[in-house]
Design a protein around this motif. Structure first.
Motif, PDB file in Angstrom:
ATOM      1  N   LYS A 184      40.744  41.068  67.834  1.00 13.49           N
ATOM      2  CA  LYS A 184      39.963  42.966  67.815  1.00 13.49           C
ATOM      3  C   LYS A 184      40.690  44.046  68.198  1.00 13.49           C
ATOM      4  N   PHE A 185      40.325  44.291  67.121  1.00 11.96           N
ATOM      5  CA  PHE A 185      40.360  46.303  66.932  1.00 11.96           C
ATOM      6  C   PHE A 185      40.125  47.027  66.689  1.00 11.96           C
ATOM      7  N   GLU A 186      39.907  48.119  67.578  1.00  7.04           N
ATOM      8  CA  GLU A 186      38.264  49.151  67.371  1.00  7.04           C
ATOM      9  C   GLU A 186      38.534  49.871  65.867  1.00  7.04           C
ATOM     10  N   HIS A 187      39.706  49.567  65.201  1.00 10.82           N
ATOM     11  CA  HIS A 187      39.234  50.922  63.795  1.00 10.82           C
ATOM     12  C   HIS A 187      40.993  49.556  62.712  1.00 10.82           C
ATOM     13  N   TYR A 188      39.829  49.403  61.908  1.00 10.52           N
ATOM     14  CA  TYR A 188      41.544  48.682  60.686  1.00 10.52           C
ATOM     15  C   TYR A 188      42.413  49.105  60.958  1.00 10.52           C
ATOM     16  N   LEU A 189      42.151  50.445  60.845  1.00 13.50           N
ATOM     17  CA  LEU A 189      44.315  51.651  60.725  1.00 13.50           C
ATOM     18  C   LEU A 189      44.708  50.778  62.036  1.00 13.50           C
ATOM     19  N   ASP A 190      44.188  50.413  62.775  1.00 15.09           N
ATOM     20  CA  ASP A 190      44.834  49.824  64.360  1.00 15.09           C
ATOM     21  C   ASP A 190      45.763  48.128  63.501  1.00 15.09           C
ATOM     22  N   ARG A 191      45.080  47.776  63.115  1.00 16.55           N
ATOM     23  CA  ARG A 191      45.452  46.755  62.671  1.00 16.55           C
ATOM     24  C   ARG A 191      45.743  46.630  61.396  1.00 16.55           C
ATOM     25  N   ILE A 192      46.236  47.576  60.487  1.00 15.89           N
ATOM     26  CA  ILE A 192      47.074  47.761  59.340  1.00 15.89           C
ATOM     27  C   ILE A 192      48.633  47.978  59.769  1.00 15.89           C
TER      28      ILE A 192
END
Length: 156
Positions: free
Chosen positions: A91-99
């Motif tokens: 779980k990430f707060e924002h998809y940019l963190d996952r990228i």
């Protein structure tokens, strides 16, 4: 007469539109109303694992490394895919963190291998990680080799 021509024209247009809609619906996957069972989930995971192994084996045939190096590369690729799945499922707060996490994994995971293998093999690994590995060409070459071996056996 005009009404008859208009009626025939309208019927033909209606049939044409209906045929086009029918054709469009043929390619759609039917929706299910139930959740998959545990057996179906386990079967799907097994199939995915087998497919991953086949993909990695096909990739390893393109490398110029010896068997020991290929075994180490295979272990690293497996650990890379497992780490990537963990990141994707996290779980990430924002998809940019996952990228960003995936990019960091891609940039740092194979650092140890750079010393072990040749530069050409390392570029192939990086291309495979980015999704630029064309497995179809490798499968075609394997089939061609099998055919050639079979033809040679038939001649002898």
């Amino acid at each position: 007469m005009k009404k008859l021509v208009l009626l025939v024209f309208a019927i033909l247009m209606g049939m044409n539109i209906h045929a086009q809609r029918q054709r469009g619906n043929m390619n759609r996957i039917p929706e299910t109303n139930r959740e998959p069972t545990e057996q179906e989930i386990a079967k799907r995971e097994r199939e995915m694992e087998e497919r991953k192994e086949e993909y990695i084996d096909n990739f390893l045939t393109t490398l110029e490394a010896d068997e020991f190096q290929k075994h180490i590369i295979k272990q690293n690729i497996n650990s890379f895919f497992e780490a990537k799945i963990v990141i994707i499922n996290a779980k990430f707060e924002h998809y940019l963190d996952r990228i960003k996490a995936i990019e960091d994994l891609e940039n740092t995971h194979f650092k140890e291998l750079e010393e072990l293998i040749s530069e050409g093999d390392m570029t192939k690994i990086k291309e495979m990680i980015k999704g630029k590995f064309d497995e179809k060409e490798v499968v075609k070459k394997k089939k061609k080799k099998r055919k050639n071996k079979k033809r040679k056996k038939d001649k002898d």
